[in-house]
Enzyme design. Sequence first.
Site, mmCIF file in Angstrom:
data_model
loop_
_atom_site.group_PDB
_atom_site.id
_atom_site.type_symbol
_atom_site.label_atom_id
_atom_site.label_comp_id
_atom_site.label_asym_id
_atom_site.label_seq_id
_atom_site.Cartn_x
_atom_site.Cartn_y
_atom_site.Cartn_z
ATOM 1 C CG ASP A 122 -0.564 -0.156 2.537
ATOM 2 O OD1 ASP A 122 0.902 -0.143 2.518
ATOM 3 O OD2 ASP A 122 -1.102 -0.083 3.557
ATOM 4 C CD GLU A 123 5.377 1.229 3.412
ATOM 5 O OE1 GLU A 123 6.219 2.128 3.207
ATOM 6 O OE2 GLU A 123 5.427 0.450 4.193
ATOM 7 C CE1 TYR A 146 9.551 -1.999 0.640
ATOM 8 C CE2 TYR A 146 7.943 -0.799 1.648
ATOM 9 C CZ TYR A 146 8.254 -2.035 1.216
ATOM 10 O OH TYR A 146 7.482 -3.149 1.238
ATOM 11 C CB ALA A 148 10.376 5.688 -4.894
HETATM 12 P P1 NAD Z 1 11.302 -9.532 4.752
HETATM 13 O O1 NAD Z 1 12.288 -8.591 4.623
HETATM 14 O O2 NAD Z 1 11.058 -10.325 5.546
HETATM 15 O O3 NAD Z 1 12.160 -10.700 3.542
HETATM 16 C C1 NAD Z 1 12.400 -10.408 2.322
HETATM 17 C C2 NAD Z 1 13.344 -11.518 1.819
HETATM 18 O O4 NAD Z 1 13.716 -11.296 0.372
HETATM 19 C C3 NAD Z 1 14.608 -12.295 2.576
HETATM 20 O O5 NAD Z 1 14.336 -13.841 2.632
HETATM 21 C C4 NAD Z 1 15.536 -12.015 1.601
HETATM 22 O O6 NAD Z 1 16.755 -12.530 1.988
HETATM 23 C C5 NAD Z 1 15.028 -11.817 0.221
HETATM 24 N N1 NAD Z 1 15.809 -11.143 -0.507
HETATM 25 C C6 NAD Z 1 16.187 -9.853 -0.368
HETATM 26 N N2 NAD Z 1 16.962 -9.518 -1.531
HETATM 27 C C7 NAD Z 1 16.987 -10.620 -2.627
HETATM 28 C C8 NAD Z 1 17.530 -10.769 -3.834
HETATM 29 N N3 NAD Z 1 18.145 -10.024 -4.607
HETATM 30 N N4 NAD Z 1 17.121 -12.240 -4.448
HETATM 31 C C9 NAD Z 1 16.471 -13.212 -3.760
HETATM 32 N N5 NAD Z 1 16.053 -12.907 -2.275
HETATM 33 C C10 NAD Z 1 16.281 -11.598 -1.685
HETATM 34 O O7 NAD Z 1 10.159 -9.199 3.720
HETATM 35 P P2 NAD Z 1 8.498 -9.362 4.061
HETATM 36 O O8 NAD Z 1 8.081 -8.575 5.262
HETATM 37 O O9 NAD Z 1 8.342 -10.775 4.001
HETATM 38 O O10 NAD Z 1 7.989 -8.860 2.539
HETATM 39 C C11 NAD Z 1 7.945 -9.544 1.438
HETATM 40 C C12 NAD Z 1 7.184 -8.960 0.340
HETATM 41 O O11 NAD Z 1 6.040 -8.308 0.634
HETATM 42 C C13 NAD Z 1 8.173 -7.627 -0.155
HETATM 43 O O12 NAD Z 1 8.218 -7.450 -1.459
HETATM 44 C C14 NAD Z 1 7.380 -6.536 0.353
HETATM 45 O O13 NAD Z 1 7.640 -5.403 -0.432
HETATM 46 C C15 NAD Z 1 5.834 -6.862 0.295
HETATM 47 N N6 NAD Z 1 5.171 -6.432 1.544
HETATM 48 C C16 NAD Z 1 5.632 -6.409 2.907
HETATM 49 C C17 NAD Z 1 4.652 -5.946 3.845
HETATM 50 C C18 NAD Z 1 4.895 -6.056 5.341
HETATM 51 O O14 NAD Z 1 4.318 -5.649 6.042
HETATM 52 N N7 NAD Z 1 5.971 -6.729 5.666
HETATM 53 C C19 NAD Z 1 3.144 -5.483 3.382
HETATM 54 C C20 NAD Z 1 3.094 -5.234 2.134
HETATM 55 C C21 NAD Z 1 3.746 -5.819 1.122
HETATM 56 P P1 TYD Z 2 7.238 -0.181 10.000
HETATM 57 O O1 TYD Z 2 7.073 -1.633 10.752
HETATM 58 O O2 TYD Z 2 8.789 0.129 9.772
HETATM 59 O O3 TYD Z 2 6.380 -0.470 8.687
HETATM 60 P P2 TYD Z 2 6.137 0.800 7.685
HETATM 61 O O4 TYD Z 2 7.062 1.880 7.850
HETATM 62 O O5 TYD Z 2 6.603 -0.036 6.392
HETATM 63 O O6 TYD Z 2 4.730 0.947 7.717
HETATM 64 O O7 TYD Z 2 6.690 0.859 10.893
HETATM 65 C C1 TYD Z 2 5.262 0.967 11.117
HETATM 66 C C2 TYD Z 2 4.858 2.212 11.751
HETATM 67 O O8 TYD Z 2 5.550 2.081 13.097
HETATM 68 C C3 TYD Z 2 5.256 3.297 11.153
HETATM 69 O O9 TYD Z 2 4.450 4.629 11.409
HETATM 70 C C4 TYD Z 2 6.664 3.622 11.800
HETATM 71 C C5 TYD Z 2 6.312 3.333 13.295
HETATM 72 N N1 TYD Z 2 7.684 2.968 14.186
HETATM 73 C C6 TYD Z 2 8.034 3.556 15.246
HETATM 74 O O10 TYD Z 2 7.263 4.391 15.782
HETATM 75 N N2 TYD Z 2 9.048 3.017 15.954
HETATM 76 C C7 TYD Z 2 10.039 2.038 15.207
HETATM 77 O O11 TYD Z 2 10.919 1.769 15.990
HETATM 78 C C8 TYD Z 2 9.615 1.599 13.766
HETATM 79 C C9 TYD Z 2 10.496 0.338 13.437
HETATM 80 C C10 TYD Z 2 8.452 2.152 13.313
#
Ligand code: NAD
Ligand code: TYD
Length: 347
Positions: A122-123, A146, A148
């Site tokens: 959603d970002e 990120y 972007a």
């Molecule tokens: P994460 O950071 O936990 O895991 C990322 C994984 O990608 C890791 O296992 C890392 O080793 C691997 N990786 C990084 N660079 C790589 C490369 N060049 N080649 C192969 N593997 C590589 O991330 P996540 O939270 O599991 O997010 C997964 C996906 O979901 C991402 O694309 C993220 O943008 C998207 N997403 C995350 C959230 C969230 O809240 N975490 C929300 C919406 C979308």
């Molecule tokens: P984060 O888990 O980094 O996810 P995103 O920035 O991708 O939404 O952060 C979630 C929210 O929490 C965001 O508004 C930033 C805030 N935040 C803190 O206030 N303190 C922290 O140490 C971190 C990591 C995030």
Amino acid sequence: MKLLVTGGAGFIGACFVRQTIADTNDEVVVLDSLTYAGNLENLAGLEESGRFKFVRGSICDPEAVEEAIEGCDAVLNFAAETHVDRSITDPGIFVETNVQGPRVLMSAAQTRKLRYLQVSTDEVYGSLGPDGYFYETTPLDPSSPYAASKASADLLVGAYITTFGLDAVITRCGNNYGPYQFPEKLIPLFITNALEGRELPLYGDGLNVRDWIHVEDHARAIRTVLEKGETGKAYNVSAGGELNNRQICERILEILGKPWDLVRFVDDRPGHDRRYALDATLLRTELGWEPQVRFDAGMQGTIDFYRDNTQWWERIKSGEYMNYYDRMYAQRLADSDPQPSGQGVHT
Ligand code: NAD
Ligand code: TYD
């Protein structure tokens, strides 16, 4: 079906892979370069199924992708650099992994006429005011490097569909929480810090709102879009879980029985998006997906996971990552204003 799941050793990818092996007869090949965020413990025991294979390599490396994609029917790209704070201190790797990586994957998928699913966020839409929602038609307006880089990948997916006829779909989900999330993100950082008696660094006034969803609901949504999503479409994924960061703190401290005194207001994140909230009507009405995990139950389960699996996160928090965290935290404390007087939940 045989699926290539990139980034499958990370938080959401590993959840998707565990679900796929448990709930379907599909085979899964995980391609993951195992950055600081990748962890094979997240995939422990899956080899026993006989339907799981791990390949270590980067999505930016065409040869590694060639090896992993052999015999696959679809590609799901979870691999990414994912932490906004890191994208502010080191944007270059975000462009490399999050833009170049999808291009390499899409070229490989296109050559073989495979379906491609891009896991987006959603970002990409930017920041909302107090009212309204992001729709799939909302213009992309990312704030952080990120966001972007993820928006750039979404645009590239569109270009591959239009120019090369790639069979591709996009999912755009809100903030995930659940087991095995790397403890740099808000919820696992605050749970583990509270368990250790460390301060919880709340950025700015702590009133930024995120649209929270349990990782298992997100993984099920991805499966739904893979199977039923219309080529060329993006689908928002949301369980309607809007909460601000103070509210998240309160829930964590309440469940753990820890005092609000652990909360420390620190300098705000530059370019900090104020609010995310998604309209997921398309996914619900056209594809029939519904979230299954209520926030309170999901949060309790998540806290139980971190309480019961200290070895999983203590190893991470004792290594190189903690040097990075301590440096960043010290900087935020140094830059922070005196503590705001308000405590507790202010909406
Ligand atoms: P994460 O950071 O936990 O895991 C990322 C994984 O990608 C890791 O296992 C890392 O080793 C691997 N990786 C990084 N660079 C790589 C490369 N060049 N080649 C192969 N593997 C590589 O991330 P996540 O939270 O599991 O997010 C997964 C996906 O979901 C991402 O694309 C993220 O943008 C998207 N997403 C995350 C959230 C969230 O809240 N975490 C929300 C919406 C979308
Ligand atoms: P984060 O888990 O980094 O996810 P995103 O920035 O991708 O939404 O952060 C979630 C929210 O929490 C965001 O508004 C930033 C805030 N935040 C803190 O206030 N303190 C922290 O140490 C971190 C990591 C995030």
